[in-house]
Design an enzyme around this catalytic site. Structure first.
Site, PDB file in Angstrom:
ATOM      1  N   GLU A 129       4.094  -0.972   8.952  1.00 17.92           N
ATOM      2  CA  GLU A 129       5.494  -0.767   8.612  1.00 17.92           C
ATOM      3  C   GLU A 129       5.707  -0.151   7.371  1.00 17.92           C
ATOM      4  O   GLU A 129       6.317  -0.462   6.159  1.00 17.92           O
ATOM      5  CB  GLU A 129       6.182  -2.233   8.598  1.00 17.92           C
ATOM      6  N   GLU A 169       3.412  -5.081  17.717  1.00 20.19           N
ATOM      7  CA  GLU A 169       3.973  -6.053  17.324  1.00 20.19           C
ATOM      8  C   GLU A 169       5.523  -6.049  18.290  1.00 20.19           C
ATOM      9  O   GLU A 169       6.171  -5.483  18.463  1.00 20.19           O
ATOM     10  CB  GLU A 169       4.521  -6.228  15.882  1.00 20.19           C
TER      11      GLU A 169
HETATM   12  O1  AHR Z   1       5.086 -10.518  12.614  1.00 19.42           O
HETATM   13  C1  AHR Z   1       5.608 -10.872  11.370  1.00 19.42           C
HETATM   14  C2  AHR Z   1       6.183  -9.658  10.603  1.00 19.42           C
HETATM   15  O2  AHR Z   1       6.739  -8.855  11.035  1.00 19.42           O
HETATM   16  C3  AHR Z   1       5.028  -8.826  10.250  1.00 19.42           C
HETATM   17  O3  AHR Z   1       4.255  -9.050   9.128  1.00 19.42           O
HETATM   18  C4  AHR Z   1       5.476  -7.559  10.052  1.00 19.42           C
HETATM   19  O4  AHR Z   1       4.731  -6.383  10.083  1.00 19.42           O
HETATM   20  C5  AHR Z   1       6.829  -7.483  10.775  1.00 19.42           C
HETATM   21  O5  AHR Z   1       7.865  -7.299  10.167  1.00 19.42           O
END
Ligand code: AHR
Length: 554
Positions: free
Chosen positions: A218, A353
């Site tokens: 991110e 994610e």
């Molecule tokens: O999964 C939780 C958080 O969500 C992670 O650390 C981040 O990459 C995302 O914003």
């Protein structure tokens, strides 16, 4: 039962398949009219091979994920293998877990891998990225990282399961040299480098052979607040020279948040300023998408838009699925932008994610940050998402559900000696049969779901899923999102006949059904009776269900 006219009006429009169906001729319409819904699998329309890595996982050093969830310590009374929770290893083997991403997430960009190697007792304690969100009662290991679970322990965990490690490197706060030294620590042959000797001294003479490396996480936010162009320049710098030791390395770029097309465009535009050859250093482009905003358009506020994991009504059920269903348009949109720069599509998408994200309050272990209790809603959500990935097998090289244990869309929940598999974990178990199959196009037609959205009528598709071919077997997974209506469906294979079928269903009369430490088996997949007749099959998909049909062809 509904008539053909209604099927065409509700079903075909509802699923957007009217155009596709025009070419199917009268056979399809005759068949479909016998049941209220129809699925036709097209044997001669392969999409691509389903990478097992689509069924990947994500482990962040966040609250109860590592300490308690995975690492219980060698001296623990909890059954363990070298300090790693034994039951977790056994469960992950069952679902054929292919790849696990670690150590973050946002944690990754404040992590120094050197803190997590060497004798465990001598490792430093560090402030955890997530530490300030912990309560005063939280275990110290959640606030101050004891570094007991580092590279050695993570790679050992992967080896015990038979899964590949995917390490996310720190781009925000460590120099590029530390990136390639970490690669050297993991991959240099026994006896070759000082770092290989350090690894051997810890009991790991043989290299870990880590292939997948995330270059930051991110980077548009917690990973450095870069612009896309700045990040692209950093990506080039970090990947310009990294030792291979005879093995391929696959670098994954920190991709967009949801529909940030500009992030994707900006990165590829910038990276190509140094020539097309630069594309060779990007294996995957990581997309993140969480379904969190259940406010029905009332707010975009990250905190106000979230709802409860357990206390939800019918509208919340559909809204969550609607949010998750955006995944298809995100894949399409970013793929299209990537194609403007990379016509051959050398670079694939890595959705590292994904999952629902609810407001706090449903934790089985009070105080575990970002833990939530997965229900049947999350099972249907996860089945739907994995089906989307299967249907885009030519575009998706990997996906990682956020997260494995004690966090967000957990497959498992654990605390001390207590452990349970969630409905999401069971979906992964059911869907494992798709791995390495040839994804086939399938046409789903069903009356769409109608529901009331704040006094206005809303619709959602009525049936969806994916199909894959494995020699003479077809694996067909289907979700029925309707909270009350089962769907009787005619299933046929264009170009073949179904000889026999094995059906596995996960459903519950209560859409809130979930598993707990005390009631571990409240929700689990069960066998269902199904019989092929005349080369086709009629099956009734229960309301709010996830189903797998293993079809053997004649
Ligand atoms: O999964 C939780 C958080 O969500 C992670 O650390 C981040 O990459 C995302 O914003």
């Amino acid at each position: 039962m509904i008539g053909r006219r209604q099927l065409i009006r509700d079903g075909l429009y509802g699923t957007g398949l009217l155009l596709a169906s025009k070419s199917l001729g009268s056979y399809w319409f005759r068949s479909a009219s016998a049941s209220e819904a129809a699925i036709e699998v097209l044997l001669d329309e392969p999409i691509g091979s389903i990478s097992p890595n689509i069924y990947g996982h994500f482990v962040e050093n966040l609250s109860g994920v590592v300490y308690d969830g995975i690492w219980v310590g060698e001296g623990s009374s909890v059954p363990n293998i070298d300090g790693i929770r034994k039951e977790l290893v056994e469960e992950m083997k069952k679902i054929k877990a292919p790849v696990v991403r670690f150590p973050g997430g946002c944690f990754a960009d404040s992590y120094d891998w050197r803190d997590g190697i060497g004798p465990r007792k001598q490792r430093p304690r560090r402030t955890n990225f997530w530490g300030e969100g912990e309560t005063k009662e939280a275990p110290a290991s959640h606030r101050y990282d004891p570094n007991e679970f580092g590279t050695n322990e993570f790679c050992h965990f992967c080896k015990l399961i038979g899964t590949q490690p995917y390490l996310a490197a720190n781009l925000r706060s460590l120099p590029a040299e530390e990136f390639y030294r970490w690669v050297e620590y993991c991959n240099s042959p026994a006896g070759s480098t000082t770092l290989a000797d350090e690894r051997s001294a810890a009991g790991f003479a043989e290299p870990f052979d880590v292939r997948f490396w995330g270059v930051g996480n991110e980077a548009w936010g917690c990973g450095g607040n870069f612009t896309a162009e700045e990040y692209a320049a950093e990506f080039r710098r970090y990947t310009t020279w990294v030792p291979r030791f005879g093995h391929p390395l696959s670098f994954i770029g920190s991709g967009p948040n949801v529909d940030d097309w500009q992030w994707t465009r900006g990165f590829f535009e910038e990276i190509l300023k140094k020539g097309r050859g630069q594309l060779r250093s990007v294996y995957g482009w990581a997309l993140h998408h969480y379904a969190w905003n259940l406010s029905r358009g009332k707010t975009d506020n990250w905190f106000l838009g979230k709802r409860d994991a357990l206390a939800f009504d019918t509208v919340d059920w559909y809204e969550l699925l609607r949010e998750g269903d955006r995944m298809q348009s995100l894949i399409d949109g970013h793929w299209q932008v990537m194609g403007e720069f990379d016509k051959e599509h050398f670079v694939k998408l890595v959705v590292d994610e994904w999952g629902p994200w609810y407001k706090p309050g449903s934790e089985l272990t009070p105080g575990d940050q970002l833990e939530q209790l997965p229900t049947m809603r999350d099972a249907v959500f996860s089945g739907m998402t994995l089906d989307i990935f299967n249907r885009n097998a030519e575009k998706i090289a990997m996906a990682n559900c956020a997260q494995l244990i004690n966090c967000l869309n957990s497959l498992y929940l654990a605390h001390g000696d207590k452990f349970c598999v969630t409905p999401v974990g069971h979906v992964f178990g059911m869907y494992a049969d798709h791995q390495d199959g040839q994804s086939l196009r399938a046409i789903f037609s069903s009356p769409s779901v109608q529901y009331d959205r704040d006094g206005k009528p809303a619709t959602f598709w009525g049936l969806s899923g994916s199909a894959s071919l494995h020699d003479k077997q077809i694996v067909l997974t289907v979700v029925n999102p309707h909270v009350t209506a089962p769907r009787e469906t005619l299933i046929s294979i264009r170009g073949a006949k179904i000889a026999s079928v094995k059906a596995t269903v996960m459903a519950d009369a209560d859409i809130h059904a979930h598993n707990t430490f005390e009631n571990k088996d409240a929700v689990k997949p069960r066998g269902a009776s199904a019989e092929a007749s005349g080369g086709t099959l009629t099956f009734s998909f229960p309301a709010a269900s996830v189903t797998k049909l293993n079809l053997t062809l004649e």
